[in-house]
Write a protein that holds these residues in place. Structure first.
Motif, PDB file in Angstrom:
ATOM      1  N   GLU A  25     -10.575  -6.429  -7.760  1.00 34.49           N
ATOM      2  CA  GLU A  25     -10.110  -6.756  -6.410  1.00 34.49           C
ATOM      3  C   GLU A  25      -8.630  -7.116  -6.378  1.00 34.49           C
ATOM      4  OE1 GLU A  25     -12.527  -9.361  -4.126  1.00 34.49           O
ATOM      5  OE2 GLU A  25     -14.423  -8.515  -4.839  1.00 34.49           O
ATOM      6  N   MET A  26      -7.889  -6.661  -7.381  1.00 35.25           N
ATOM      7  CA  MET A  26      -6.468  -6.995  -7.454  1.00 35.25           C
ATOM      8  C   MET A  26      -5.563  -5.850  -7.025  1.00 35.25           C
ATOM      9  SD  MET A  26      -6.246  -9.006 -11.100  1.00 35.25           S
ATOM     10  CE  MET A  26      -6.559  -7.527 -12.051  1.00 35.25           C
ATOM     11  N   LEU A  27      -6.133  -4.777  -6.474  1.00 39.19           N
ATOM     12  CA  LEU A  27      -5.370  -3.542  -6.359  1.00 39.19           C
ATOM     13  C   LEU A  27      -5.180  -3.026  -4.930  1.00 39.19           C
ATOM     14  CD1 LEU A  27      -7.120  -1.695  -9.324  1.00 39.19           C
ATOM     15  CD2 LEU A  27      -4.939  -2.915  -9.369  1.00 39.19           C
ATOM     16  N   GLU A  28      -5.658  -3.743  -3.939  1.00 36.76           N
ATOM     17  CA  GLU A  28      -5.596  -3.222  -2.577  1.00 36.76           C
ATOM     18  C   GLU A  28      -4.170  -2.934  -2.125  1.00 36.76           C
ATOM     19  OE1 GLU A  28      -7.723  -5.688   0.144  1.00 36.76           O
ATOM     20  OE2 GLU A  28      -9.627  -5.497  -0.922  1.00 36.76           O
ATOM     21  N   ASP A  29      -3.226  -3.786  -2.542  1.00 31.28           N
ATOM     22  CA  ASP A  29      -1.839  -3.586  -2.114  1.00 31.28           C
ATOM     23  C   ASP A  29      -1.241  -2.307  -2.682  1.00 31.28           C
ATOM     24  OD1 ASP A  29      -1.991  -4.914  -4.664  1.00 31.28           O
ATOM     25  OD2 ASP A  29       0.184  -5.176  -4.566  1.00 31.28           O
ATOM     26  N   LEU A  30      -1.754  -1.860  -3.834  1.00 31.32           N
ATOM     27  CA  LEU A  30      -1.281  -0.617  -4.433  1.00 31.32           C
ATOM     28  C   LEU A  30      -2.060   0.594  -3.919  1.00 31.32           C
ATOM     29  CD1 LEU A  30      -0.974  -1.725  -8.183  1.00 31.32           C
ATOM     30  CD2 LEU A  30       0.840  -1.675  -6.465  1.00 31.32           C
ATOM     31  N   LEU A  31      -3.351   0.416  -3.716  1.00 31.87           N
ATOM     32  CA  LEU A  31      -4.218   1.540  -3.396  1.00 31.87           C
ATOM     33  C   LEU A  31      -4.135   1.999  -1.946  1.00 31.87           C
ATOM     34  CD1 LEU A  31      -7.452   0.573  -5.361  1.00 31.87           C
ATOM     35  CD2 LEU A  31      -5.955   2.517  -5.814  1.00 31.87           C
ATOM     36  N   PRO A  33      -1.912   1.821   0.654  1.00 27.54           N
ATOM     37  CA  PRO A  33      -0.780   2.646   1.124  1.00 27.54           C
ATOM     38  C   PRO A  33      -0.731   4.017   0.451  1.00 27.54           C
ATOM     39  CG  PRO A  33      -0.050   0.425   0.587  1.00 27.54           C
ATOM     40  CD  PRO A  33      -1.443   0.559   0.047  1.00 27.54           C
ATOM     41  N   SER A  34      -0.986   4.063  -0.837  1.00 32.64           N
ATOM     42  CA  SER A  34      -0.904   5.333  -1.560  1.00 32.64           C
ATOM     43  C   SER A  34      -2.007   6.291  -1.129  1.00 32.64           C
ATOM     44  CB  SER A  34      -0.986   5.087  -3.070  1.00 32.64           C
ATOM     45  OG  SER A  34       0.125   4.355  -3.519  1.00 32.64           O
ATOM     46  N   LEU A  35      -3.243   5.797  -1.025  1.00 33.45           N
ATOM     47  CA  LEU A  35      -4.341   6.669  -0.616  1.00 33.45           C
ATOM     48  C   LEU A  35      -4.168   7.146   0.816  1.00 33.45           C
ATOM     49  CD1 LEU A  35      -7.382   4.846  -2.265  1.00 33.45           C
ATOM     50  CD2 LEU A  35      -6.302   6.969  -2.994  1.00 33.45           C
ATOM     51  N   THR A  36      -3.617   6.290   1.655  1.00 32.73           N
ATOM     52  CA  THR A  36      -3.326   6.713   3.035  1.00 32.73           C
ATOM     53  C   THR A  36      -2.326   7.858   3.033  1.00 32.73           C
ATOM     54  OG1 THR A  36      -3.737   4.475   3.862  1.00 32.73           O
ATOM     55  CG2 THR A  36      -2.469   5.956   5.275  1.00 32.73           C
ATOM     56  N   LYS A  37      -1.290   7.747   2.212  1.00 33.80           N
ATOM     57  CA  LYS A  37      -0.284   8.814   2.121  1.00 33.80           C
ATOM     58  C   LYS A  37      -0.907  10.094   1.582  1.00 33.80           C
ATOM     59  CE  LYS A  37       2.380   9.261  -1.414  1.00 33.80           C
ATOM     60  NZ  LYS A  37       3.400   9.111  -2.490  1.00 33.80           N
ATOM     61  N   PHE A  38      -1.726   9.978   0.538  1.00 34.70           N
ATOM     62  CA  PHE A  38      -2.349  11.173  -0.037  1.00 34.70           C
ATOM     63  C   PHE A  38      -3.268  11.845   0.971  1.00 34.70           C
ATOM     64  CE2 PHE A  38      -2.091   8.773  -4.314  1.00 34.70           C
ATOM     65  CZ  PHE A  38      -0.771   9.170  -4.479  1.00 34.70           C
ATOM     66  N   SER A  41      -1.311  13.689   3.660  1.00 33.27           N
ATOM     67  CA  SER A  41      -0.593  14.874   3.189  1.00 33.27           C
ATOM     68  C   SER A  41      -1.502  16.087   3.063  1.00 33.27           C
ATOM     69  CB  SER A  41       0.074  14.589   1.836  1.00 33.27           C
ATOM     70  OG  SER A  41      -0.896  14.416   0.816  1.00 33.27           O
ATOM     71  N   ASN A  42      -2.817  15.847   2.993  1.00 36.50           N
ATOM     72  CA  ASN A  42      -3.744  16.954   2.784  1.00 36.50           C
ATOM     73  C   ASN A  42      -4.054  17.732   4.048  1.00 36.50           C
ATOM     74  OD1 ASN A  42      -4.151  16.698   0.022  1.00 36.50           O
ATOM     75  ND2 ASN A  42      -5.664  15.080   0.275  1.00 36.50           N
ATOM     76  N   GLY A  43      -4.159  17.016   5.166  1.00 30.73           N
ATOM     77  CA  GLY A  43      -4.647  17.682   6.366  1.00 30.73           C
ATOM     78  C   GLY A  43      -6.101  18.081   6.169  1.00 30.73           C
ATOM     79  N   PHE A  44      -6.529  19.097   6.898  1.00 31.09           N
ATOM     80  CA  PHE A  44      -7.907  19.585   6.749  1.00 31.09           C
ATOM     81  C   PHE A  44      -7.871  21.096   6.771  1.00 31.09           C
ATOM     82  CE2 PHE A  44     -12.251  20.595   7.628  1.00 31.09           C
ATOM     83  CZ  PHE A  44     -12.974  19.566   7.053  1.00 31.09           C
ATOM     84  N   THR A 284     -13.029  14.326  -0.195  1.00 27.60           N
ATOM     85  CA  THR A 284     -12.740  13.411  -1.296  1.00 27.60           C
ATOM     86  C   THR A 284     -12.155  14.168  -2.481  1.00 27.60           C
ATOM     87  OG1 THR A 284     -14.541  11.932  -0.610  1.00 27.60           O
ATOM     88  CG2 THR A 284     -13.738  11.697  -2.864  1.00 27.60           C
ATOM     89  N   GLN A 285     -12.655  15.359  -2.738  1.00 30.04           N
ATOM     90  CA  GLN A 285     -12.133  16.155  -3.849  1.00 30.04           C
ATOM     91  C   GLN A 285     -10.651  16.490  -3.646  1.00 30.04           C
ATOM     92  OE1 GLN A 285     -14.503  19.250  -5.782  1.00 30.04           O
ATOM     93  NE2 GLN A 285     -16.176  18.797  -4.376  1.00 30.04           N
ATOM     94  N   THR A 286     -10.283  16.898  -2.431  1.00 23.84           N
ATOM     95  CA  THR A 286      -8.874  17.233  -2.193  1.00 23.84           C
ATOM     96  C   THR A 286      -7.995  15.988  -2.274  1.00 23.84           C
ATOM     97  OG1 THR A 286      -9.188  17.051   0.223  1.00 23.84           O
ATOM     98  CG2 THR A 286      -9.445  19.239  -0.761  1.00 23.84           C
ATOM     99  N   LEU A 287      -8.525  14.844  -1.835  1.00 21.15           N
ATOM    100  CA  LEU A 287      -7.777  13.590  -1.937  1.00 21.15           C
ATOM    101  C   LEU A 287      -7.519  13.241  -3.397  1.00 21.15           C
ATOM    102  CD1 LEU A 287      -6.665  10.873  -0.827  1.00 21.15           C
ATOM    103  CD2 LEU A 287      -9.010  10.010  -0.888  1.00 21.15           C
ATOM    104  N   VAL A 288      -8.547  13.339  -4.220  1.00 15.20           N
ATOM    105  CA  VAL A 288      -8.408  12.995  -5.639  1.00 15.20           C
ATOM    106  C   VAL A 288      -7.506  13.999  -6.354  1.00 15.20           C
ATOM    107  CG1 VAL A 288      -9.656  12.747  -7.827  1.00 15.20           C
ATOM    108  CG2 VAL A 288     -10.598  11.761  -5.723  1.00 15.20           C
TER     109      VAL A 288
END
Length: 424
Positions: A25-31, A33-38, A41-44, A284-288
């Protein structure tokens, strides 16, 4: 007990702190914003609407192989056709074991081990768990001031003994399952131990499954060598297999992304068909895929910079909890990886009752459960008891020091200090 007890929150400040679930539970500040950006960037794309390859999209498998090569420091490329992506580590592990063993056949697991293996490999696969008791064979004393790591190493001697006992009982072991880095011990096995396990499995025609879900959470050891690296991609043969997921190293247990790597072509079709029931969604696959391929402005992979910061944070927490235990001379296993520390609270076990024998399993369970309930109900600390993980001695607990916010971790240290002061 753990499910019904009132948990700590702002509204229930006296509730128990959950330090028994292996989450970070120490990673929300890193995860976030980055996952939102990723994600943005993918679109659909149109191809995401339709059925996907059961073992994962080509692009994801290609990107994930390259990520694993970096993570595990492999000098040889992985074969993307040997990689199966599924909905979490438990799903790909279950599917792999179903293809390797028939119902009723055995899975050897060194003790102590992750308690949920007994559900993941038994409930549907119908396999028989065979504990490999390392303490008796090692002859190492774990009841002193420090807990030696070698007490828990799965040696050829302990493996041979467990194999012989299983066969005497009419069981047929087909798999050796290793947790490396180890859950619940929080340590890496030395490379010579892993190599011995590889050699032993090949000699006995037993499948070695190396669960390396904490491979990116090694923060203090220089000795971690993946089973994939030691056996050699392209040289694994039919008996060496690997599983991994994003749940621990990246704190992404909610995404449900797991991976299985096997060069055994005979089980590949079976793995594909079983994975049809636990595929990862196309989005989820395209996000990862984007996440493991992203390169930062500094020219480094985002995964590398993330894991570097994550291990710094894990190490800081680990140092803090181990320093507190040392202050009160509470023995523990010096942790170097994973999200937890293995603690010896056996000195605080309740006294034996008249007629009880210390070595009796019923007695062990009674005494450890009373201590577990005291820690939870009186001191607000919820740890995982060792006997639930088939530890051979009572009074040992797993503390997941990452399963709390910074504020909660501070409270946990205060509560643990009060416990130790009252007991000492």
């Amino acid at each position: 007990d753990a499910r019904t007890v009132v948990k700590y929150s702002k509204n229930t400040p006296d509730g128990a702190l959950q330090l028994g679930v292996a989450e970070n539970e120490m990673l929300e500040d890193l995860l976030v914003p980055s996952l939102t950006k990723f994600a943005m960037s993918n679109g659909f794309t149109a191809d995401c609407i339709y059925y996907q390859p059961t073992h994962g999209r080509f692009e994801l498998r290609d990107a994930f192989c390259k990520y694993l090569q970096r993570l595990l420091n492999l000098s040889t490329d992985l074969n993307r056709e040997a990689l199966i992506m599924g909905a979490g580590c438990n799903a790909v592990l279950e599917n792999l074991c179903i293809t390797l063993a028939a119902p009723g056949e055995g899975v050897l697991i060194p003790t102590p081990y992750y308690a949920a293996f007994e559900f993941d490999l038994v409930a549907r696969a119908g396999l028989s768990i065979i504990p490999v008791n390392t303490l008796d064979e090692s002859g190492v004393d774990i009841c002193g001031d420090n807990i030696p790591k070698e007490a828990y190493y799965p040696t050829k001697s302990s493996l041979n003994k467990s194999l012989a006992i299983a066969r005497q009982q009419g069981k047929s072991p087909r798999i050796l399952l290793l947790s490396h880095p180890n859950n619940p011990l929080g340590i890496c096995y030395p490379s010579n131990i892993i190599q011995d396990c590889i050699d032993w499995c090949r000699k006995n025609r037993i499948h070695l499954v190396s669960d390396e879900i904490y491979a990116g959470s090694v923060y203090r050891s220089n000795d971690f060598q993946s089973t994939l690296k030691l056996a050699g991609p392209g040289k694994l043969g039919p008996y060496i297999h690997f599983v991994y997921a994003l749940s621990k190293d990246f704190g992404l247990s909610g995404l449900r992304v797991g991976a299985c790597y096997s060069e055994n072509s005979e089980i590949r079709l079976g793995l594909h068909k079983l994975n049809d029931l636990c595929q990862i969604s196309s989005q989820t696959q395209t996000l990862v895929e984007t996440m493991v391929s992203d390169v930062t402005a500094e020219g480094v992979f985002w995964t590398s910079s993330f894991l570097k910061e994550n291990t710094v944070r894990i190490c800081s927490r680990s140092d803090a909890i181990q320093a507190l235990l040392s202050e009160f001379d509470i023995p523990f296993l010096s942790a170097d990886s994973g999200l937890f520390v293995w603690i010896n609270f056996s000195r605080y076990l309740p006294k034996l009752k008249l007629g009880e024998v210390d070595s009796d399993l019923k007695t062990k369970k009674r005494r450890e459960r009373e201590l577990y309930l005291e820690l939870m109900n009186k001191w607000g600390l919820l740890f995982t008891p060792g006997l639930s993980m088939r530890h051979e001695k009572a009074g040992f607990f797993r503390c997941v020091f990452t399963a709390a916010t910074d504020e909660e971790f501070e409270i946990a240290q205060v509560r643990l200090r009060k416990f130790a002061e009252a007991k000492n």
